[in-house]
Design an enzyme around this catalytic site. Structure first.
Site, PDB file in Angstrom:
ATOM      1  N   SER A 145       0.867  -1.193   0.000  1.00 38.46           N
ATOM      2  CA  SER A 145       0.000   0.000   0.000  1.00 38.46           C
ATOM      3  C   SER A 145       0.896   1.233   0.000  1.00 38.46           C
ATOM      4  O   SER A 145       2.029   1.186   0.498  1.00 38.46           O
ATOM      5  CB  SER A 145      -0.853  -0.014   1.275  1.00 38.46           C
ATOM      6  OG  SER A 145      -1.387   1.268   1.538  1.00 38.46           O
ATOM      7  N   TYR A 182      -1.922  -0.479  10.325  1.00 35.17           N
ATOM      8  CA  TYR A 182      -2.102  -0.839   8.913  1.00 35.17           C
ATOM      9  C   TYR A 182      -0.843  -0.474   8.118  1.00 35.17           C
ATOM     10  O   TYR A 182      -0.295  -1.306   7.379  1.00 35.17           O
ATOM     11  CB  TYR A 182      -3.333  -0.117   8.342  1.00 35.17           C
ATOM     12  CG  TYR A 182      -3.592  -0.418   6.886  1.00 35.17           C
ATOM     13  CD1 TYR A 182      -4.186  -1.624   6.506  1.00 35.17           C
ATOM     14  CD2 TYR A 182      -3.238   0.480   5.880  1.00 35.17           C
ATOM     15  CE1 TYR A 182      -4.417  -1.919   5.162  1.00 35.17           C
ATOM     16  CE2 TYR A 182      -3.460   0.196   4.542  1.00 35.17           C
ATOM     17  CZ  TYR A 182      -4.053  -1.001   4.190  1.00 35.17           C
ATOM     18  OH  TYR A 182      -4.273  -1.283   2.858  1.00 35.17           O
TER      19      TYR A 182
HETATM   20  N1  LIG Z   1      -8.655  -0.251  -1.493  1.00 39.67           N
HETATM   21  C1  LIG Z   1      -7.574   0.481  -1.289  1.00 39.67           C
HETATM   22  O1  LIG Z   1      -7.596   1.719  -1.323  1.00 39.67           O
HETATM   23  C2  LIG Z   1      -6.255  -0.215  -1.025  1.00 39.67           C
HETATM   24  C3  LIG Z   1      -5.100   0.561  -1.031  1.00 39.67           C
HETATM   25  C4  LIG Z   1      -3.884  -0.051  -0.771  1.00 39.67           C
HETATM   26  C5  LIG Z   1      -3.820  -1.407  -0.540  1.00 39.67           C
HETATM   27  N2  LIG Z   1      -4.969  -2.141  -0.536  1.00 39.67           N
HETATM   28  C6  LIG Z   1      -4.849  -3.577  -0.250  1.00 39.67           C
HETATM   29  O2  LIG Z   1      -5.492  -4.308  -1.257  1.00 39.67           O
HETATM   30  C7  LIG Z   1      -5.922  -5.569  -0.739  1.00 39.67           C
HETATM   31  C8  LIG Z   1      -7.371  -5.806  -1.113  1.00 39.67           C
HETATM   32  O3  LIG Z   1      -8.175  -4.844  -0.447  1.00 39.67           O
HETATM   33  P1  LIG Z   1      -9.568  -4.321  -1.021  1.00 39.67           P
HETATM   34  O4  LIG Z   1      -9.482  -2.850  -1.072  1.00 39.67           O
HETATM   35  O5  LIG Z   1      -9.944  -5.083  -2.219  1.00 39.67           O
HETATM   36  O6  LIG Z   1     -10.521  -4.667   0.221  1.00 39.67           O
HETATM   37  P2  LIG Z   1     -11.821  -5.593   0.367  1.00 39.67           P
HETATM   38  O7  LIG Z   1     -12.800  -5.302  -0.714  1.00 39.67           O
HETATM   39  O8  LIG Z   1     -12.246  -5.445   1.776  1.00 39.67           O
HETATM   40  O9  LIG Z   1     -11.240  -7.053   0.105  1.00 39.67           O
HETATM   41  C9  LIG Z   1     -10.440  -7.706   1.036  1.00 39.67           C
HETATM   42  C10 LIG Z   1     -10.391  -9.175   0.657  1.00 39.67           C
HETATM   43  O10 LIG Z   1      -9.541  -9.832   1.611  1.00 39.67           O
HETATM   44  C11 LIG Z   1     -10.224 -10.965   2.084  1.00 39.67           C
HETATM   45  N3  LIG Z   1      -9.848 -11.264   3.472  1.00 39.67           N
HETATM   46  C12 LIG Z   1      -9.842 -10.451   4.555  1.00 39.67           C
HETATM   47  N4  LIG Z   1      -9.507 -11.135   5.668  1.00 39.67           N
HETATM   48  C13 LIG Z   1      -9.304 -12.421   5.259  1.00 39.67           C
HETATM   49  C14 LIG Z   1      -8.964 -13.612   5.927  1.00 39.67           C
HETATM   50  N5  LIG Z   1      -8.768 -13.654   7.253  1.00 39.67           N
HETATM   51  N6  LIG Z   1      -8.835 -14.741   5.191  1.00 39.67           N
HETATM   52  C15 LIG Z   1      -9.042 -14.734   3.859  1.00 39.67           C
HETATM   53  N7  LIG Z   1      -9.365 -13.643   3.164  1.00 39.67           N
HETATM   54  C16 LIG Z   1      -9.501 -12.494   3.865  1.00 39.67           C
HETATM   55  C17 LIG Z   1     -11.705 -10.653   1.988  1.00 39.67           C
HETATM   56  O11 LIG Z   1     -12.428 -11.862   1.819  1.00 39.67           O
HETATM   57  P3  LIG Z   1     -13.359 -12.564   2.905  1.00 39.67           P
HETATM   58  O12 LIG Z   1     -13.875 -11.515   3.836  1.00 39.67           O
HETATM   59  O13 LIG Z   1     -14.427 -13.224   2.092  1.00 39.67           O
HETATM   60  O14 LIG Z   1     -12.468 -13.564   3.568  1.00 39.67           O
HETATM   61  C18 LIG Z   1     -11.738  -9.844   0.697  1.00 39.67           C
HETATM   62  O15 LIG Z   1     -11.857 -10.703  -0.412  1.00 39.67           O
HETATM   63  C19 LIG Z   1      -5.653  -5.513   0.777  1.00 39.67           C
HETATM   64  O16 LIG Z   1      -4.461  -6.170   1.085  1.00 39.67           O
HETATM   65  C20 LIG Z   1      -5.524  -4.014   1.038  1.00 39.67           C
HETATM   66  O17 LIG Z   1      -4.749  -3.738   2.177  1.00 39.67           O
HETATM   67  C21 LIG Z   1      -6.169  -1.576  -0.760  1.00 39.67           C
END
Ligand SMILES: NC(=O)c1ccc[n+]([C@@H]2O[C@H](COP(=O)([O-])OP(=O)(O)OC[C@H]3O[C@@H](n4cnc5c(N)ncnc54)[C@H](OP(=O)(O)O)[C@@H]3O)[C@@H](O)[C@H]2O)c1
Length: 247
Positions: free
Chosen positions: A139, A153
């Site tokens: 991130s 985070y």
């Molecule tokens: N969105 C942003 O602005 C942003 C920016 C920088 C980095 N990121 C990173 O991108 C990645 C994806 O995030 P996102 O924005 O797509 O968020 P999201 O829509 O909340 O998706 C998160 C995913 O992670 C899974 N997850 C969470 N805890 C888990 C666990 N214990 N076991 C298995 N799966 C788990 C969730 O699936 P289940 O709940 O079904 O398990 C979901 O599919 C993350 O690593 C986040 O830190 C996001």
């Protein structure tokens, strides 16, 4: 033969978005997360729309033994895994010293220790195959220590970026490639409560740009590149009171 990509955290947000983008490029997929019904729905849509195979498994990445079992089972089912994207993560966090250790600990565990388990399981498979592309989703928050709800985070995301760099250093003269991806703000379930996210892009745009970056197998990528590449450089030297405005 079509190549295969394993994506963790593929039930929503960027994991699901990247799965859609890679499916449209003809890749076979191995997708996992805790919410099985969402994965099954995604599999149905993608297999109807494209001539690809989508394997689905439930995985809680904080169950470390299960991480190894599920990755091995995918490899067994699909024969070869060409790319593994360590994407599952949570955005929870609370201010330090306010009695919320449990929440911060869970964030550190999901975003770092679970990512370590996924990297271990992935590199084991890649060493055996003598090929593969490991992609770690960090991130932009990894660039600096951040205040308030972002402290744990940001630290967890800095930790995974260093982990990926260490693995890259070790494997530098091998056919195994390692990419660290630094997304800026992309609107997903992870940040759905936030009113304003600086320079935010929507989920589809973010996923498309992530896939475009990953396909180049970069050492590092800032996504979207503009403004996050220069922002990344600036964040490293800006006074903290200015960096804080991003949080
Ligand atoms: N969105 C942003 O602005 C942003 C920016 C920088 C980095 N990121 C990173 O991108 C990645 C994806 O995030 P996102 O924005 O797509 O968020 P999201 O829509 O909340 O998706 C998160 C995913 O992670 C899974 N997850 C969470 N805890 C888990 C666990 N214990 N076991 C298995 N799966 C788990 C969730 O699936 P289940 O709940 O079904 O398990 C979901 O599919 C993350 O690593 C986040 O830190 C996001």
């Amino acid at each position: 033969m079509a190549k295969t990509i394993l994506i963790t955290g593929a039930s929503s947000g960027l994991g699901a978005g990247m799965a859609r983008e890679f499916a449209s490029k003809g890749y076979n997929l191995a997708i996992c997360a805790r919410r099985l019904e969402r994965l099954e729905e995604l599999k149905k849509q993608l297999e109807q729309q494209y001539q690809i195979k989508v394997a689905v498994k439930t995985l809680d990445v904080t169950d470390y033994d299960q991480v190894f079992e599920v990755f091995k089972a995918f490899k067994q089912e699909l024969g070869q895994i060409d790319r593994i994207i360590v994407n599952a993560g949570v955005g929870d966090g609370r201010r330090i010293g306010k009695g919320n250790f449990a929440i911060n600990k869970a964030t550190a565990e999901t975003n770092f220790i679970s990512a370590l388990a996924q990297c271990e399981a992935a590199v084991e498979i890649f060493r055996e195959q003598n090929s593969g592309h490991l992609v770690v989703i960090s991130s932009m928050s990894a660039m600096r220590g951040l205040p308030k709800h972002l402290s744990t985070y940001a630290a967890s995301k800095a930790a995974v970026a260093h982990l990926a760099e260490g693995i890259r250093a070790e494997l530098i003269n091998t056919p195994i490639k390692v990419s660290t991806i630094f997304p800026g703000y992309i609107r997903t379930e992870l940040n759905e409560g936030a009113k304003h996210l600086p320079f935010e892009v929507d989920e589809k745009t973010g996923s498309r740009l992530l896939v475009k970056a990953i396909e180049k197998q970069p050492v590092k990528a800032y996504v979207p590149q503009w403004p996050w590449l220069p922002m990344g450089l600036a964040m490293k030297v800006l006074p903290l009171r200015l960096v804080n405005k991003l949080g």
